[in-house]
Design an enzyme around this catalytic site. Structure first.
Site, mmCIF file in Angstrom:
data_model
loop_
_atom_site.group_PDB
_atom_site.id
_atom_site.type_symbol
_atom_site.label_atom_id
_atom_site.label_comp_id
_atom_site.label_asym_id
_atom_site.label_seq_id
_atom_site.Cartn_x
_atom_site.Cartn_y
_atom_site.Cartn_z
ATOM 1 C CD1 TRP A 1 -8.373 13.964 4.825
ATOM 2 C CD2 TRP A 1 -7.940 15.772 3.576
ATOM 3 N NE1 TRP A 1 -9.448 14.817 4.928
ATOM 4 C CE2 TRP A 1 -9.201 15.921 4.168
ATOM 5 C CE3 TRP A 1 -7.452 16.785 2.758
ATOM 6 C CZ2 TRP A 1 -9.991 17.069 3.968
ATOM 7 C CZ3 TRP A 1 -8.230 17.923 2.563
ATOM 8 C CH2 TRP A 1 -9.484 18.047 3.158
ATOM 9 N N GLY B 1 0.824 -1.215 0.000
ATOM 10 C CA GLY B 1 0.000 0.000 0.000
ATOM 11 C C GLY B 1 0.855 1.260 0.000
ATOM 12 C CD GLN B 2 -1.872 6.273 -0.891
ATOM 13 O OE1 GLN B 2 -1.422 7.270 -1.456
ATOM 14 N NE2 GLN B 2 -2.989 6.297 -0.199
ATOM 15 C CB THR C 1 -7.960 2.235 2.378
ATOM 16 O OG1 THR C 1 -7.520 1.643 1.157
ATOM 17 C CG2 THR C 1 -6.950 1.953 3.474
ATOM 18 C CE1 TYR D 1 -10.648 2.995 6.087
ATOM 19 C CE2 TYR D 1 -11.179 5.255 6.726
ATOM 20 C CZ TYR D 1 -10.243 4.269 6.471
ATOM 21 O OH TYR D 1 -8.907 4.555 6.612
ATOM 22 C CG ASP E 1 -6.420 -11.932 5.081
ATOM 23 O OD1 ASP E 1 -6.590 -11.223 6.103
ATOM 24 O OD2 ASP E 1 -7.289 -12.115 4.227
ATOM 25 C CB THR F 1 -8.772 6.638 9.697
ATOM 26 O OG1 THR F 1 -9.338 7.662 8.875
ATOM 27 C CG2 THR F 1 -9.911 5.918 10.395
ATOM 28 C CG ASP F 2 -9.008 11.849 8.901
ATOM 29 O OD1 ASP F 2 -9.061 10.692 8.415
ATOM 30 O OD2 ASP F 2 -9.036 12.870 8.197
ATOM 31 C CB ALA G 1 -6.312 -0.446 6.505
HETATM 32 N N1 LIG Z 1 -5.485 6.524 2.371
HETATM 33 C C1 LIG Z 1 -5.951 7.449 3.214
HETATM 34 O O1 LIG Z 1 -6.376 8.537 2.810
HETATM 35 C C2 LIG Z 1 -5.959 7.186 4.701
HETATM 36 C C3 LIG Z 1 -6.551 8.155 5.524
HETATM 37 C C4 LIG Z 1 -6.552 7.920 6.903
HETATM 38 C C5 LIG Z 1 -5.973 6.777 7.419
HETATM 39 N N2 LIG Z 1 -5.425 5.855 6.577
HETATM 40 C C6 LIG Z 1 -4.873 4.653 7.160
HETATM 41 O O2 LIG Z 1 -3.494 4.598 6.854
HETATM 42 C C7 LIG Z 1 -3.084 3.224 6.721
HETATM 43 C C8 LIG Z 1 -2.360 3.034 5.403
HETATM 44 O O3 LIG Z 1 -3.247 3.422 4.358
HETATM 45 P P1 LIG Z 1 -2.796 3.428 2.839
HETATM 46 O O4 LIG Z 1 -3.279 4.694 2.250
HETATM 47 O O5 LIG Z 1 -1.370 3.035 2.721
HETATM 48 O O6 LIG Z 1 -3.728 2.256 2.306
HETATM 49 P P2 LIG Z 1 -3.621 1.403 0.959
HETATM 50 O O7 LIG Z 1 -2.738 2.085 -0.013
HETATM 51 O O8 LIG Z 1 -5.030 1.079 0.584
HETATM 52 O O9 LIG Z 1 -2.872 0.090 1.457
HETATM 53 C C9 LIG Z 1 -3.467 -0.818 2.313
HETATM 54 C C10 LIG Z 1 -2.859 -2.153 2.020
HETATM 55 O O10 LIG Z 1 -3.439 -3.106 2.910
HETATM 56 C C11 LIG Z 1 -3.703 -4.275 2.167
HETATM 57 N N3 LIG Z 1 -4.744 -5.049 2.837
HETATM 58 C C12 LIG Z 1 -6.066 -4.846 2.854
HETATM 59 N N4 LIG Z 1 -6.675 -5.770 3.598
HETATM 60 C C13 LIG Z 1 -5.702 -6.599 4.057
HETATM 61 C C14 LIG Z 1 -5.705 -7.754 4.854
HETATM 62 N N5 LIG Z 1 -6.835 -8.280 5.338
HETATM 63 N N6 LIG Z 1 -4.508 -8.358 5.124
HETATM 64 C C15 LIG Z 1 -3.353 -7.841 4.650
HETATM 65 N N7 LIG Z 1 -3.293 -6.761 3.876
HETATM 66 C C16 LIG Z 1 -4.459 -6.134 3.583
HETATM 67 C C17 LIG Z 1 -4.131 -3.774 0.816
HETATM 68 O O11 LIG Z 1 -4.010 -4.792 -0.142
HETATM 69 P P3 LIG Z 1 -4.996 -4.764 -1.451
HETATM 70 O O12 LIG Z 1 -4.731 -3.472 -2.139
HETATM 71 O O13 LIG Z 1 -4.561 -5.974 -2.197
HETATM 72 O O14 LIG Z 1 -6.381 -4.840 -0.892
HETATM 73 C C18 LIG Z 1 -3.141 -2.633 0.597
HETATM 74 O O15 LIG Z 1 -1.937 -3.090 0.019
HETATM 75 C C19 LIG Z 1 -4.368 2.394 6.879
HETATM 76 O O16 LIG Z 1 -4.490 1.991 8.221
HETATM 77 C C20 LIG Z 1 -5.475 3.388 6.582
HETATM 78 O O17 LIG Z 1 -6.691 3.044 7.218
HETATM 79 C C21 LIG Z 1 -5.391 6.044 5.224
#
Ligand SMILES: NC(=O)c1ccc[n+]([C@@H]2O[C@H](COP(=O)([O-])OP(=O)(O)OC[C@H]3O[C@@H](n4cnc5c(N)ncnc54)[C@H](OP(=O)(O)O)[C@@H]3O)[C@@H](O)[C@H]2O)c1
Length: 323
Positions: A181, A42-43, A93, A156, A67, A132-133, A91
């Site tokens: 964000w 992920g990001q 997301t 979510y 997983d 998350t916020d 997560a």
């Molecule tokens: N993105 C935002 O704007 C945002 C905002 C607030 C908080 N956050 C939090 O920041 C953290 C990182 O977010 P991010 O933006 O990096 O998210 P992301 O790019 O969506 O990456 C999340 C990764 O988790 C993987 N994943 C999902 N379900 C899983 C599972 N059951 N077991 C193992 N891996 C799993 C996804 O794989 P797949 O792609 O294959 O599903 C993806 O590679 C998360 O906790 C998110 O809730 C993000």
């Protein structure tokens, strides 16, 4: 990599504070740890690997490899890798999709963190969990402190809040870092969606009555490593970049910065619209600015203004596109 672009940006913002690779090396010099990074594709997962401090051995696991809701697989993986620290960047997301897939969101965001916390507790491993916020309802008018009351508006946010509660109950010494964000050169996010739409259209309406703070995943990863270096820290912390803006302000900044870098070449009119004019399946908080005071103090690291981070991300994105 991004180094050259970052140096160029730093020169443009002489007052701006930016960690250099050697800063990171110095910071991590005392940190001899094996760290398991979950959600490594992920990001945040990818930026954690790009910002690895000196002395840290990182073992990344993508979803296809582990997983986090599979209790047997998680326990086996922790035993096999035997890390000192687990960083959970995994997560579900998809904020809008979660409204029609609540069970899937619950599995990734509530059950998974619970499974991880239980396994870390059993095996004596530290856990940094990302949240998350969107656990807040957005009714506030001043930044949310880490101990502010939660009241998520959608599936979510609810599932992420359940994950926080599970982690706290099963592993009170875990560190839970909320952010918001998030964007990066990798994966799907608002910045990349805007770049695509601005390349395709001459006019765009963007929501102006939702306010928060963008967070470059690269800076978030640095903050996570700063927290990793301080094993005494536990409980809730907040991290985003510094400053405040609406999605409309963010879009205007993306347009201006991307045009200056040559990523966009034609004029685009960006129109402020109300959230009510752009209905989405999930309701989003109108105000989700996070109070980072305790993180800046305890991580010994101040946030960088969101606009400077945006400029650095776009330079990084351009460099990768050109490569
Ligand atoms: N993105 C935002 O704007 C945002 C905002 C607030 C908080 N956050 C939090 O920041 C953290 C990182 O977010 P991010 O933006 O990096 O998210 P992301 O790019 O969506 O990456 C999340 C990764 O988790 C993987 N994943 C999902 N379900 C899983 C599972 N059951 N077991 C193992 N891996 C799993 C996804 O794989 P797949 O792609 O294959 O599903 C993806 O590679 C998360 O906790 C998110 O809730 C993000």
């Amino acid at each position: 990599m991004a180094g050259k672009a970052i140096v160029a940006v730093k020169a443009f913002y002489p007052g701006g504070r930016r960690r250099t690779a050697s800063d990171r090396g110095n910071r991590g010099a005392g940190l001899k740890q094996k760290v398991l990074v979950l959600g490594a594709g992920g990001q945040l997962g990818r930026e954690l690997q790009r910002t690895l401090p000196a002395g840290v051995e990182c073992v990344p696991r993508m979803r296809a490899e582990l997983d986090i809701s599979d209790a047997v697989a998680v326990a086996d993986c922790l035993r096999a890798v035997s890390p000192q620290l687990v960083i959970n960047a995994a997560a579900y997301t998809a904020v809008d999709k979660a409204e029609s897939e609540p069970a899937e969101a619950h599995r990734g965001n509530a059950e998974g963190p619970g499974v991880l916390a239980a396994a870390c507790s059993e095996q004596g491993i530290r856990l940094i969990h990302i949240s998350t916020d969107f656990v807040f309802d957005g009714a506030a008018s001043q930044p949310y402190a880490p101990d502010a009351a939660t009241a998520p508006l959608g599936e979510y946010g609810r599932s992420k809040r359940e994950g926080e509660v599970a982690v706290q109950r099963l592993l009170p010494e875990a560190l839970i870092l909320r952010t918001g964000w998030v964007y990066s050169s990798f994966g799907g996010n608002f910045v990349k969606t805007m770049l695509r739409l601005m390349g395709e259209r001459g006019e765009l309406g963007v929501v102006t009555d939702q306010v928060g703070t963008p967070t470059w995943a690269h800076g978030l990863a640095e903050a996570v490593w700063a927290a990793a270096e301080r094993p005494q820290l536990a409980g809730f912390y907040h991290w985003s970049d510094a400053g405040v803006c609406s999605w409309y302000d963010f879009a205007v900044a993306i347009y201006e910065e991307a045009t200056a870098l040559g990523l966009l070449s034609k004029p685009v009119k960006i129109r402020p619209i109300a959230a009510a004019e752009y209905p989405t399946p999930a309701q989003r908080p109108a105000y989700s600015v996070l109070d980072k005071t305790s993180s800046w103090r305890d991580f010994a690291m101040e946030g960088v203004h969101w606009r400077q981070q945006l400029r650095e991300m776009l330079a990084d994105y351009k460099e990768q596109a050109d490569a």
